[in-house]
Design a protein around this motif. Structure first.
Motif, PDB file in Angstrom:
ATOM      1  N   VAL A 164       0.829  -1.131   0.114  1.00  7.19           N
ATOM      2  CA  VAL A 164       0.092   0.144  -0.081  1.00  7.19           C
ATOM      3  C   VAL A 164       0.819   1.326  -0.022  1.00  7.19           C
ATOM      4  O   VAL A 164       0.720   2.087  -0.664  1.00  7.19           O
ATOM      5  CB  VAL A 164      -1.006   0.123   1.245  1.00  7.19           C
ATOM      6  N   LEU A 165       1.832   1.243   0.769  1.00  7.13           N
ATOM      7  CA  LEU A 165       2.779   2.611   0.919  1.00  7.13           C
ATOM      8  C   LEU A 165       3.576   2.642  -0.225  1.00  7.13           C
ATOM      9  O   LEU A 165       3.756   3.893  -0.685  1.00  7.13           O
ATOM     10  CB  LEU A 165       3.578   2.186   2.353  1.00  7.13           C
ATOM     11  N   GLU A 166       4.089   1.707  -0.764  1.00  6.92           N
ATOM     12  CA  GLU A 166       5.002   1.859  -2.023  1.00  6.92           C
ATOM     13  C   GLU A 166       4.123   2.312  -3.230  1.00  6.92           C
ATOM     14  O   GLU A 166       4.716   3.098  -4.277  1.00  6.92           O
ATOM     15  CB  GLU A 166       5.510   0.732  -2.229  1.00  6.92           C
ATOM     16  N   LYS A 167       2.873   1.917  -3.536  1.00  4.32           N
ATOM     17  CA  LYS A 167       2.066   2.276  -4.503  1.00  4.32           C
ATOM     18  C   LYS A 167       1.181   3.682  -4.469  1.00  4.32           C
ATOM     19  O   LYS A 167       0.627   4.179  -5.416  1.00  4.32           O
ATOM     20  CB  LYS A 167       0.888   1.313  -4.593  1.00  4.32           C
ATOM     21  N   ASN A 168       1.311   3.973  -3.065  1.00  7.78           N
ATOM     22  CA  ASN A 168       0.410   5.229  -2.798  1.00  7.78           C
ATOM     23  C   ASN A 168       1.596   6.271  -2.027  1.00  7.78           C
ATOM     24  O   ASN A 168       1.280   6.389  -0.907  1.00  7.78           O
ATOM     25  CB  ASN A 168      -0.573   4.982  -1.860  1.00  7.78           C
ATOM     26  N   PRO A 169       2.377   6.851  -2.556  1.00 13.94           N
ATOM     27  CA  PRO A 169       3.214   7.636  -2.044  1.00 13.94           C
ATOM     28  C   PRO A 169       2.850   8.914  -0.944  1.00 13.94           C
ATOM     29  O   PRO A 169       3.497   9.454  -0.182  1.00 13.94           O
ATOM     30  CB  PRO A 169       4.272   8.368  -2.879  1.00 13.94           C
ATOM     31  N   GLU A 170       1.541   9.172  -1.182  1.00 14.58           N
ATOM     32  CA  GLU A 170       0.669  10.267  -0.544  1.00 14.58           C
ATOM     33  C   GLU A 170       0.395   9.725   0.963  1.00 14.58           C
ATOM     34  O   GLU A 170       0.156  10.506   1.886  1.00 14.58           O
ATOM     35  CB  GLU A 170      -0.538  10.751  -1.212  1.00 14.58           C
ATOM     36  N   ILE A 171       0.416   8.284   1.145  1.00  5.69           N
ATOM     37  CA  ILE A 171       0.128   7.671   2.422  1.00  5.69           C
ATOM     38  C   ILE A 171       1.376   7.598   3.170  1.00  5.69           C
ATOM     39  O   ILE A 171       2.246   7.162   2.921  1.00  5.69           O
ATOM     40  CB  ILE A 171      -0.463   6.328   2.110  1.00  5.69           C
ATOM     41  N   GLY A 172       1.240   8.275   4.532  1.00  9.35           N
ATOM     42  CA  GLY A 172       2.272   8.115   5.411  1.00  9.35           C
ATOM     43  C   GLY A 172       2.148   7.133   6.689  1.00  9.35           C
ATOM     44  O   GLY A 172       3.015   6.876   7.235  1.00  9.35           O
ATOM     45  N   VAL A 173       0.837   6.978   6.894  1.00  6.02           N
ATOM     46  CA  VAL A 173       0.607   6.052   8.066  1.00  6.02           C
ATOM     47  C   VAL A 173      -0.569   4.865   7.484  1.00  6.02           C
ATOM     48  O   VAL A 173      -1.554   5.405   6.924  1.00  6.02           O
ATOM     49  CB  VAL A 173      -0.345   6.924   8.996  1.00  6.02           C
ATOM     50  N   CYS A 174      -0.329   3.857   7.709  1.00  4.20           N
ATOM     51  CA  CYS A 174      -1.059   2.575   7.282  1.00  4.20           C
ATOM     52  C   CYS A 174      -1.354   1.697   8.421  1.00  4.20           C
ATOM     53  O   CYS A 174      -0.586   0.907   8.620  1.00  4.20           O
ATOM     54  CB  CYS A 174      -0.387   1.675   5.888  1.00  4.20           C
ATOM     55  N   GLY A 175      -2.561   1.543   8.553  1.00  5.35           N
ATOM     56  CA  GLY A 175      -2.975   0.699   9.899  1.00  5.35           C
ATOM     57  C   GLY A 175      -3.704  -0.258   9.097  1.00  5.35           C
ATOM     58  O   GLY A 175      -3.951  -0.681   7.834  1.00  5.35           O
ATOM     59  N   THR A 176      -4.410  -1.193   9.868  1.00  2.00           N
ATOM     60  CA  THR A 176      -5.059  -2.378   9.502  1.00  2.00           C
ATOM     61  C   THR A 176      -6.506  -2.529  10.360  1.00  2.00           C
ATOM     62  O   THR A 176      -6.274  -2.115  11.530  1.00  2.00           O
ATOM     63  CB  THR A 176      -4.363  -3.759   9.326  1.00  2.00           C
ATOM     64  N   TRP A 177      -7.279  -3.475   9.972  1.00  6.03           N
ATOM     65  CA  TRP A 177      -8.110  -3.934  10.970  1.00  6.03           C
ATOM     66  C   TRP A 177      -7.492  -4.860  12.109  1.00  6.03           C
ATOM     67  O   TRP A 177      -6.253  -5.328  11.819  1.00  6.03           O
ATOM     68  CB  TRP A 177      -9.369  -4.641  10.369  1.00  6.03           C
TER      69      TRP A 177
END
Length: 341
Positions: free
Chosen positions: A110-123
């Motif tokens: 997710v982070l590598e495909k979306n450089p605008e995302i800085g924080v990635c959580g999950t359920w």
């Protein structure tokens, strides 16, 4: 040899304090990740049990073991981990949870495909002895997370992976014990995108020694302070009344029943919230209005003692939500009652 080649892709920050009971499960779940390019920073915060011997029993060179000379507490230990992290991404892990094998792989994707995302959580899946598992679901998109953070922590702390460039010099605030993650997210979301993977990739162990259980009253107080901080950011007073109205309006669930005066106060606050946001442009206006309208309809539907004065106030102040089918049905019912009178 070029030192840069030794820098891991991910730095996993795991503070530990007297965690011997579940620590091995937690460590194993990280070492068994399908993505193997990481360092696991285990920081022993002055434990008095067998934590150290458990960590030292591992021969995996991805483990970096550090020990605080004395107990300095979770928040300072977390900040120490952030300072020491060398990876391009920083993942959080608690001493008693279990990360599923594909967690890192899916977050990195997710982070590598979306450089605008800085924080990635999950359920994540809440589990405890003698009870059914419960999947805790949080919204996926940045706009929904941002609005939800007004009243709730919508990113599971032990599930997060953070882009190191995004977090920069930001650190956990020691003044927000038991809500340090929530407070940090409300600052980071102003400068970077958030995302929650819509899949449970961590098993969160709930037991009587959880810090969140032990510090529940402190957490409530500090969570309200965080709501107040965000109201101030859009130029609304952080009075106790406004904080309570905001949490009623946008929190996990509305009260079962409101008096007419309470309902009118809620409507007035909703209008103020939208007006200030239209000036500050903090939240997506269309999504913000939609979420507020949905909640007002829920409140209206749950309140059994509405009368004509409340209905009149509603129509004057919130005309657009009467287009909702559920609201139309309530208005028809109320009209019949009023006509009979």
């Amino acid at each position: 040899m070029d030192e840069d080649l030794k820098v891991p892709k991910i730095s996993v920050v795991m503070p530990v304090y007297n965690g011997e009971k579940y620590l091995k499960e937690a460590i194993d779940s990280i070492l068994n990740q399908t993505l193997i390019d990481f360092e696991l920073l285990i920081i022993n915060d002055g434990s008095s049990d067998h934590t150290e011997s458990i960590v030292k029993s591992y021969m995996d060179d991805r483990i970096v073991y550090l020990k605080n000379e004395q107990n300095i507490g979770l928040i300072k230990t977390l900040n120490k981990g952030l300072d020491l992290a060398r990876g391009e991404f920083i993942a959080r892990m608690d001493q008693d949870d279990i990360s599923l094998p594909e967690r890192f792989e899916k977050q990195i994707s997710v982070l590598e495909k979306n450089p605008e995302i800085g924080v990635c959580g999950t359920w994540f899946t809440l589990f405890r002895e003698n009870q059914e598992d419960q999947i805790i679901k949080h919204p996926e998109s940045n706009d929904s997370i941002k609005i939800g953070l007004l009243t709730s922590c919508l990113v599971g702390h032990p599930t997060v992976m953070i882009r190191k460039m995004a977090i920069g010099d930001y650190r956990y605030d020691i003044n927000y014990q038991a809500a340090e993650d929530y407070e940090l997210w409300t600052r980071l979301i102003k400068i970077t995108g958030f995302h929650n993977i819509q899949e449970s990739l961590l098993r969160y162990r709930f037991h009587h020694t959880n810090m969140s259980v032990l510090e529940n009253s402190v957490q409530v107080i500090n969570s309200k302070m965080i709501t107040g901080n965000q109201l101030q950011y859009i130029d609304i007073s952080n009075s106790e009344e406004n904080i309570d109205l905001c949490r009623d309006l946008l929190g996990a669930a509305p009260k079962f029943r409101y008096t007419n005066d309470e309902f009118r106060n809620l409507l007035t606050f909703a209008n103020k919230l939208e007006f200030q946001n239209s000036k500050k442009k903090v939240y997506d206006e269309e999504k913000f209005r939609g979420i507020i309208n949905k909640r007002l309809i829920e409140v209206f539907n749950k309140t059994a003692n509405q009368n004509f004065s409340t209905l009149t106030f509603l129509l004057k102040n919130r005309k657009e939500i009467i287009l909702q089918r559920s609201m139309i049905n309530n208005i028809k019912t109320l009209a019949k009652i009023i006509l009979k009178k």
